[in-house]
Structures are given as C-alpha cells and as structure tokens.
Design an enzyme around this catalytic site. Structure first.
Site, PDB file in Angstrom:
ATOM      1  N   SER A 154     -26.959  26.766  53.333  1.00  0.00           N
ATOM      2  CA  SER A 154     -26.288  26.774  52.034  1.00  0.00           C
ATOM      3  C   SER A 154     -25.751  28.161  51.734  1.00  0.00           C
ATOM      4  CB  SER A 154     -27.273  26.354  50.935  1.00  0.00           C
ATOM      5  OG  SER A 154     -26.702  26.542  49.649  1.00  0.00           O
ATOM      6  N   TYR A 167     -35.231  27.476  46.473  1.00  0.00           N
ATOM      7  CA  TYR A 167     -34.233  26.881  47.357  1.00  0.00           C
ATOM      8  C   TYR A 167     -33.394  27.970  48.025  1.00  0.00           C
ATOM      9  CZ  TYR A 167     -30.266  24.164  49.007  1.00  0.00           C
ATOM     10  OH  TYR A 167     -29.283  23.611  49.798  1.00  0.00           O
TER      11      TYR A 167
END
Length: 257
Positions: A154, A167
């Site tokens: 990501s 995250y």
C-alpha cells in the site's frame, strides 16, 4: 547464471504454470485470479472465511484445474498444509500473490482506540502471515527455478496515511521484509511489491464510496482505482518485470505527488 533466450525476451508465459493467491476469494485477490487464469495459469484460490466465494470463483475461471485452498494468515500450520495440498495436486507453484490482509479504521490521533488486540491482529495477518506463506511455499517455488512472489502492499507504507497507524506500519514492514527475502531467495524467486492507494473495494470496514472518490480526487490522475487495475499491475509484474526484485511498484494514480 540465468540467461535470456532469443524469442523469450522479457516475457513469462503462464501456460502450464500454477499461481497461488492468498485472499483470492474477493477484491484484489479475485481480480488477480481472473487475470492469471486468463493467461493460462491454474489457480489455487486461497481463502479464510470465504470458502463459498472461492468455490464459485474456481468454477467461473477460464481453463481447468483451479482449486479453492484454505489459507488463513493467522495459522502457520494451516498455511503449511496448504502448501502440501498444492504440491500434491499440482506438483509445482510458480507464482504466489500475497493479497490477504486486514485492517480497521482508527483515527491516527486516537491512540487509545488502537488497542493491543487490533494492533496485533493487523500485524499478524499483514506481516507474519505473508512471511509464513512465503516460507511454506518457498521450496516449491524454488524448484521451478523461475518463480515470482507478488506482495499487495500500500502507498500507506510510504506516506503513513491509511486506515490506521497499525495498517501503515504493517505495509512498511511488508516492503522491508520483501527486500530481505529478495536477497536470500534469488535467483530462483523474485519478489515484487504492488502498492495501490485507495482501491474501490470493501476492504476497509465502514469506508464509504465518497471516501474512495475523495482519495481519487487528490491524485494526479483523478481516477478511482479498481481491483482490476491492481490485478493488471500484478500481471505485468509477473509476466514482464524479469529483472525486478525487492522493489515496490506504485499504482496510486500519482497520489504520492
């Protein structure tokens, strides 16, 4: 020393090859399954709670021999069993896509809301799980001498912006881990990260469609990223980036700019 043979410059055919996809029953993983199967691969569709989805996907993919496989990121023994099943069924594995992951939306400024259980679950699923999957499948991948691992990472790993601090940390860990693994698993296995920004899926619980559109509006290309956009990047990484390993490819529409 691996040499490029005339007539096969920079390409990686998938006819007769086997692709294993964790988190393959939905979202980016399912899009990857469709893309790789269309190129001729037999696909092992890894799932955790989505067995019905995995079975339905296996039935609709082009080609034959696709296999739903229980592949939970929090259970290393089950991951090892999945590798054993793939070996017994196919006798090989050539591509591994680490698409499984989890998150929870927690405001970055609310440190107390990011409790230990949530933090640990995210790190185990997003970091230890992919590592355990690579560890379990590495002998099978090495056997072919020309394998690829693609990690779905990501942009949050680079800019620290994402659904939660945990995250962001997990994806940064995944990228650094990939560099280490690329050094020790080459030349038989190359490892490539694909890093999107916000993708139009239901991956982030509670994220609205408006939030996805807002992220796209902040990017240079102002285009909403779909799961298939990420899958196309995975396809390119597998089939054409022959000399890329230990690197991350951004698929963010220029959001980092």
């Amino acid at each position: 020393m691996n040499e490029v043979k005339p007539g096969n410059l920079g390409t990686y055919g998938l006819q007769g090859r086997v692709a294993v996809i964790s988190g393959g029953s939905s979202g980016i993983g399912a899009a990857c399954a469709r893309r790789l199967a269309a190129l001729g691969a037999r696909v092992a569709i890894g799932y955790n709670s989505g067995r019905d989805r995995a079975e339905a996907l296996a039935a609709e993919l082009p080609g034959e021999g696709h296999l739903p496989v229980f592949l939970p990121m929090t259970d290393s023994a089950a991951i090892a069993a999945a590798a054993t099943l793939v070996e017994a069924t196919f006798g090989r594995a050539d591509v591994l896509v680490n698409s499984a992951g989890t998150t929870r939306a927690v405001l970055h400024g609310d440190l107390d809301a990011l409790d230990d259980e949530t933090f640990d679950r995210i790190l185990v699923t997003n970091v230890r799980g992919p590592f355990a999957t690579i560890r379990a499948f590495a002998p099978l991948l090495k056997r072919g001498g020309d394998a690829v691992v693609v990690n779905i990472s990501s942009l949050a790993a680079l800019n620290g912006l994402g659904s939660s601090i945990a995250y962001c940390a997990s994806k940064a860990a995944m990228d650094t881990m990939a560099m280490s693994l690329a050094r020790v698993l080459g030349p038989e296995i190359r490892i490539i990260g694909i890093s999107p920004a916000g993708v139009d899926t239901d991956f982030v619980p509670g994220r609205s469609r408006d939030a996805v559109l807002k992220q796209a509006s902040l990017s240079a290309l102002k285009t909403v990223c779909q799961a298939d956009d990420v899958a196309m990047a995975v396809e390119a990484a597998v089939t054409h980036l022959r000399l890329t390993t230990g690197s991350v490819v951004l698929v963010d529409g220029g959001r980092r700019l």
